[in-house]
Design a protein around this motif. Structure first.
Motif, PDB file in Angstrom:
ATOM      1  N   GLN A 167       0.818  -1.215   0.000  1.00 15.97           N
ATOM      2  CA  GLN A 167       0.000   0.000   0.000  1.00 15.97           C
ATOM      3  C   GLN A 167       0.855   1.270   0.000  1.00 15.97           C
ATOM      4  O   GLN A 167       0.328   2.372   0.132  1.00 15.97           O
ATOM      5  N   GLY A 168       2.155   1.097  -0.106  1.00 20.22           N
ATOM      6  CA  GLY A 168       3.036   2.247  -0.168  1.00 20.22           C
ATOM      7  C   GLY A 168       3.360   2.876   1.167  1.00 20.22           C
ATOM      8  O   GLY A 168       3.824   4.023   1.220  1.00 20.22           O
ATOM      9  N   VAL A 169       3.153   2.151   2.254  1.00 23.50           N
ATOM     10  CA  VAL A 169       3.477   2.682   3.579  1.00 23.50           C
ATOM     11  C   VAL A 169       4.990   2.770   3.728  1.00 23.50           C
ATOM     12  O   VAL A 169       5.715   1.820   3.431  1.00 23.50           O
ATOM     13  N   GLU A 170       5.464   3.916   4.203  1.00 23.10           N
ATOM     14  CA  GLU A 170       6.897   4.122   4.409  1.00 23.10           C
ATOM     15  C   GLU A 170       7.271   4.258   5.874  1.00 23.10           C
ATOM     16  O   GLU A 170       8.430   4.094   6.248  1.00 23.10           O
ATOM     17  N   ILE A 171       6.284   4.591   6.710  1.00 24.55           N
ATOM     18  CA  ILE A 171       6.466   4.596   8.167  1.00 24.55           C
ATOM     19  C   ILE A 171       5.280   3.837   8.752  1.00 24.55           C
ATOM     20  O   ILE A 171       4.130   4.265   8.612  1.00 24.55           O
ATOM     21  N   LEU A 172       5.554   2.715   9.406  1.00 19.90           N
ATOM     22  CA  LEU A 172       4.478   1.860   9.925  1.00 19.90           C
ATOM     23  C   LEU A 172       4.590   1.772  11.435  1.00 19.90           C
ATOM     24  O   LEU A 172       5.600   1.314  11.979  1.00 19.90           O
ATOM     25  N   ALA A 219      13.150  -4.577   8.629  1.00 21.78           N
ATOM     26  CA  ALA A 219      12.127  -4.083   7.705  1.00 21.78           C
ATOM     27  C   ALA A 219      12.728  -3.102   6.698  1.00 21.78           C
ATOM     28  O   ALA A 219      13.627  -2.323   7.040  1.00 21.78           O
ATOM     29  N   PRO A 220      12.225  -3.089   5.471  1.00 23.10           N
ATOM     30  CA  PRO A 220      12.722  -2.146   4.461  1.00 23.10           C
ATOM     31  C   PRO A 220      12.146  -0.741   4.622  1.00 23.10           C
ATOM     32  O   PRO A 220      12.494   0.162   3.872  1.00 23.10           O
ATOM     33  N   ILE A 221      11.250  -0.560   5.588  1.00 23.28           N
ATOM     34  CA  ILE A 221      10.677   0.757   5.878  1.00 23.28           C
ATOM     35  C   ILE A 221      10.870   1.055   7.358  1.00 23.28           C
ATOM     36  O   ILE A 221      11.345   0.202   8.124  1.00 23.28           O
ATOM     37  N   GLU A 222      10.494   2.258   7.769  1.00 21.37           N
ATOM     38  CA  GLU A 222      10.626   2.657   9.170  1.00 21.37           C
ATOM     39  C   GLU A 222       9.488   2.056   9.996  1.00 21.37           C
ATOM     40  O   GLU A 222       8.320   2.157   9.620  1.00 21.37           O
ATOM     41  N   ILE A 223       9.845   1.454  11.116  1.00 19.21           N
ATOM     42  CA  ILE A 223       8.867   0.857  12.028  1.00 19.21           C
ATOM     43  C   ILE A 223       8.850   1.673  13.313  1.00 19.21           C
ATOM     44  O   ILE A 223       9.892   2.071  13.836  1.00 19.21           O
ATOM     45  N   ARG A 224       7.662   1.937  13.814  1.00 16.62           N
ATOM     46  CA  ARG A 224       7.503   2.678  15.061  1.00 16.62           C
ATOM     47  C   ARG A 224       6.742   1.819  16.080  1.00 16.62           C
ATOM     48  O   ARG A 224       5.800   1.100  15.722  1.00 16.62           O
TER      49      ARG A 224
END
Length: 268
Positions: A29-34, A74-79
């Motif tokens: 879905q194109g999420v870059e910060i999850l 993860a290939p994106i930022e995880i919070r």
């Protein structure tokens, strides 16, 4: 503008998927910060102080471990976040976890007025007289104010959730709404535009456009969240939310990292 989604639930509380499964679908879905924000509920006076829909005490350490492991690969930022269920007088029970340094942010939400879970069933609302509805709505906004005044949280979750089932006060509750928003401003909290309301009986995001404009007038910052309990809703109606925020006048969205906030330009 990075697409960020902070208010998401997994199997650690009442969500349908593990964090890993959620991530895989969010990527499409194109999420870059999850961000993950499973329910955190504490009530020593409750006969069931750790209900099934909330994070269990014996899983707290594992929750942080899993999300830490996910951050590393993860290939994106995880919070890492939590959604704290505010109850009357609950600050002492919630404070230790709300102040946990492992959190990137803490969401404060009101799902109960007194012992009444107004969020659980439409049947409750159908059983109430209009006078009782008016009183419940008023008391809800008092609870939101008290939650903000606790100073424990970064984000106000679905700030006008009380409208979920489409029942409204017949009397003017504006003074209580104003007091709640003033408390949110004084506590330097962020209001989320929670898109899940568009999927509920009220068919309106949280907050309403009128309340969103009141937030804007107070210079209360915003973020956009989906309150997703299934990964396919991680960015539900985000474009619609961006358009609404721009129409109100917002030009920035709030981001979180290690209990610090930063801003990115809103790009509808």
């Amino acid at each position: 503008m990075k697409r960020a989604s902070y208010h998401n639930h997994t199997v650690f509380s009442d969500g349908a998927e593990t964090p890993e499964e959620f991530l895989r679908q969010a990527l499409t879905q194109g999420v870059e910060i999850l961000g993950f924000a499973d329910h955190y509920y504490r009530n020593p006076g409750d006969s069931d102080p750790f209900p099934e829909w909330a994070l269990k005490p014996h899983l707290e350490t594992r929750y942080f471990e899993v999300l830490s492991e996910l951050k590393a690969k993860a290939p994106i930022e995880i919070r890492t976040g939590l959604e704290f269920d505010w109850l009357d007088g609950s600050a002492p029970w919630l404070a230790p976890m709300a102040q946990n340094p492992r959190l990137d942010y803490a969401i404060g939400s009101v799902h109960y007025v007194g012992t009444t879970c107004f969020d659980c069933s439409r049947t409750l609302w159908e059983s109430l007289s209009q006078e009782e509805i008016d009183d419940l709505v008023r008391r809800y906004w008092v609870a939101v104010r008290e939650m903000a005044e606790s100073g424990l949280f970064d984000i106000v979750g679905h700030i006008d959730l009380i409208k979920k089932f489409g029942f409204y006060a017949a009397t003017d509750v504006t003074p209580w709404v104003r007091e709640a928003l003033d408390a949110v401003k004084a506590a330097d909290m962020v209001v989320e535009l929670n898109t899940s309301g568009w999927r509920k009986d009220c068919q309106e995001c949280y907050p309403s456009e009128a309340i969103l404009r009141a937030c804007y007038c107070r210079e209360i910052p915003v973020t956009v969240s989906a309150d997703a309990h299934r990964a396919r809703f991680a960015c539900s109606n985000f474009s619609r939310a961006y358009d609404l925020l721009a129409r109100v006048g917002y030009t920035e969205l709030t981001r979180f990292r290690a209990r610090e906030r930063f801003f990115e330009p809103l790009e509808p």
